[in-house]
Design an enzyme around this catalytic site. Structure first.
Site, mmCIF file in Angstrom:
data_model
loop_
_atom_site.group_PDB
_atom_site.id
_atom_site.type_symbol
_atom_site.label_atom_id
_atom_site.label_comp_id
_atom_site.label_asym_id
_atom_site.label_seq_id
_atom_site.Cartn_x
_atom_site.Cartn_y
_atom_site.Cartn_z
ATOM 1 N N GLY A 9 -7.855 -17.813 3.036
ATOM 2 C CA GLY A 9 -8.303 -18.709 1.980
ATOM 3 C C GLY A 9 -9.740 -18.515 1.549
ATOM 4 O O GLY A 9 -10.257 -19.313 0.757
ATOM 5 N N THR A 10 -10.397 -17.464 2.029
ATOM 6 C CA THR A 10 -11.812 -17.272 1.672
ATOM 7 C C THR A 10 -11.988 -17.072 0.170
ATOM 8 O O THR A 10 -12.915 -17.625 -0.431
ATOM 9 C CB THR A 10 -12.417 -16.069 2.419
ATOM 10 N N GLY A 11 -11.116 -16.263 -0.443
ATOM 11 C CA GLY A 11 -11.250 -16.001 -1.876
ATOM 12 C C GLY A 11 -11.051 -17.247 -2.712
ATOM 13 O O GLY A 11 -11.816 -17.516 -3.651
ATOM 14 N N CYS A 12 -10.042 -18.032 -2.366
ATOM 15 C CA CYS A 12 -9.782 -19.288 -3.080
ATOM 16 C C CYS A 12 -10.969 -20.234 -2.952
ATOM 17 O O CYS A 12 -11.415 -20.846 -3.934
ATOM 18 C CB CYS A 12 -8.539 -19.974 -2.518
ATOM 19 N N LYS A 47 -16.115 -9.388 -5.077
ATOM 20 C CA LYS A 47 -16.432 -9.900 -3.750
ATOM 21 C C LYS A 47 -16.517 -8.761 -2.728
ATOM 22 O O LYS A 47 -15.848 -7.746 -2.859
ATOM 23 C CB LYS A 47 -15.370 -10.920 -3.328
ATOM 24 N N THR A 79 -9.975 -15.862 8.352
ATOM 25 C CA THR A 79 -10.557 -15.798 7.011
ATOM 26 C C THR A 79 -9.533 -16.135 5.926
ATOM 27 O O THR A 79 -9.723 -15.797 4.761
ATOM 28 C CB THR A 79 -11.130 -14.398 6.744
#
Length: 269
Positions: A208-211, A173, A206
Site C-alpha cells: 500500500g505504499t504507492g496508494c 517513485k 510495504t
C-alpha cells in the site's frame, strides 16, 4: 473542511486501495470520500479475487458526490478496465475537478494484475490529459513509456515522455530503484527536475505504499498546498508509515498510516 475523493478499488486486507486512501486523508485532516471501481479479495499474501463494478455503478457514486458535496481534490487508483477509465475521465471533466492525482495502479505487491492491458491506451488518451500529477512507480512508468528505467537519466527521460500525454507534472517513485540504500522520487514540472530522497528501510512490509503516497499528495493539494510541498510531505508521511512497522500478516504487511503522528506527536504504536 477540505475534502478529497478517491476513485479506486477496495482492499479487503485494509493496506492498500480506498482503505489506505481514506486512512491517509483522515490522518492529514481532510474529509475522505470514495467511489469503488472494484472489490478485491486480498490480504498480505496476495490478491485472491478481483470483482469489478459496472460502469454505471462507478459513475453513480461519483455523480452523487459531485451533485452534493463536491471535492477539493481527486485521486484515482485501480480503475481496472478501459470502460471505467473513459467514464471516470468524462465525469471528472464534467465537474471540472482540477486537482487530479492519477496513480496508475497496474500490479499488486504480490504480482497480480490490477489493470487490463487494453486499458493502458484508454488511460493515456482520456485520463492523463486531465491530471495535475501522475505518480507511477518504475515498472508502471516503463509500461506507460515503453522504455527500460535503470538510471537517474533514464528516469528523467521517462518523465519527459510521460509529459507528452498531457499531464501537468510527473512523479516517478523510487521504491524500485536499484540502489538499496536510498529511495529517490523524481518530480518533473515540465521545466525543472526535483528529487526527494530518503534512506531505504529494509522491510517486506510495504503493502500500500504507492496508494498511501499519492493519497497524501491528494490530501495536501486539497488543502491548497503547492505541489512541491505536497510531495515533500507525502515523502515524509510514507517514510514514517514504513518505519513504524505494524507487523501484520504473513506476507507483505501494510504500512502504518499513523506513523507520521508517532514521529511528530509522540503517538504510541
Amino acid at each position: 473542511m477540505k475534502k478529497a475523493l478517491t476513485i479506486a478499488g477496495s482492499d479487503s486486507g485494509g493496506g492498500a486501495g480506498i482503505q489506505a486512501d481514506l486512512k491517509t486523508f483522515q490522518e492529514l485532516q481532510v474529509f475522505g470520500m470514495s467511489a469503488l471501481t472494484a472489490v478485491t479479495a486480498q490480504n498480505t499474501l496476495g490478491v485472491h479475487g478481483v470483482y469489478p463494478m459496472t460502469v454505471e455503478a462507478v459513475v453513480k457514486q461519483i455523480q452523487a458526490i459531485g451533485d452534493d458535496m463536491g471535492t477539493d481534490a481527486v485521486k484515482t487508483g485501480m480503475l481496472f478496465n478501459a470502460e471505467i477509465i473513459e467514464a471516470v475521465a468524462e465525469i471528472i471533466s464534467k465537474f471540472n475537478w482540477e486537482n487530479l492525482v492519477v496513480d496508475p495502479v497496474m500490479i499488486a505487491k504480490g504480482g497480480a494484475s490490477l489493470l487490463q492491458m487494453e486499458a493502458i491506451s484508454a488511460m493515456k488518451k482520456y485520463l492523463l490529459p486531465l491530471a495535475k500529477v501522475i505518480t507511477p512507480n518504475i515498472p508502471e512508468a516503463e509500461v506507460l513509456t515503453g522504455m527500460s528505467i535503470h538510471t537517474a537519466k533514464e528516469k528523467e527521460e521517462a518523465a519527459k515522455r510521460l509529459m507528452e500525454f498531457g499531464v501537468q507534472n510527473v512523479i516517478i517513485k523510487g521504491g524500485h530503484d536499484e540502489d538499496e540504500s536510498v529511495s529517490i522520487d523524481l518530480l518533473f514540472d515540465g521545466t525543472e527536475f526535483y528529487t526527494f530522497a530518503k534512506e531505504r528501510i529494509q522491510t517486506k512490509n510495504t503493502h500500500g505504499t504507492g496508494c498511501t503516497f499519492s493519497a497524501a499528495i491528494t490530501a495536501e493539494l486539497a488543502k491548497g498546498a503547492p505541489l512541491y510541498e505536497a510531495v515533500a510531505l507525502a515523502k515524509d508521511f510514507i517514510h514514517d508509515a514504513i518505519q513504524f512497522d505494524l507487523e501484520i500478516g504473513k506476507g507483505h504487511g501494510p504500512t502504518n498510516h499513523w506513523g507520521y503522528r508517532v514521529k511528530n506527536e509522540g503517538l504510541r504504536l
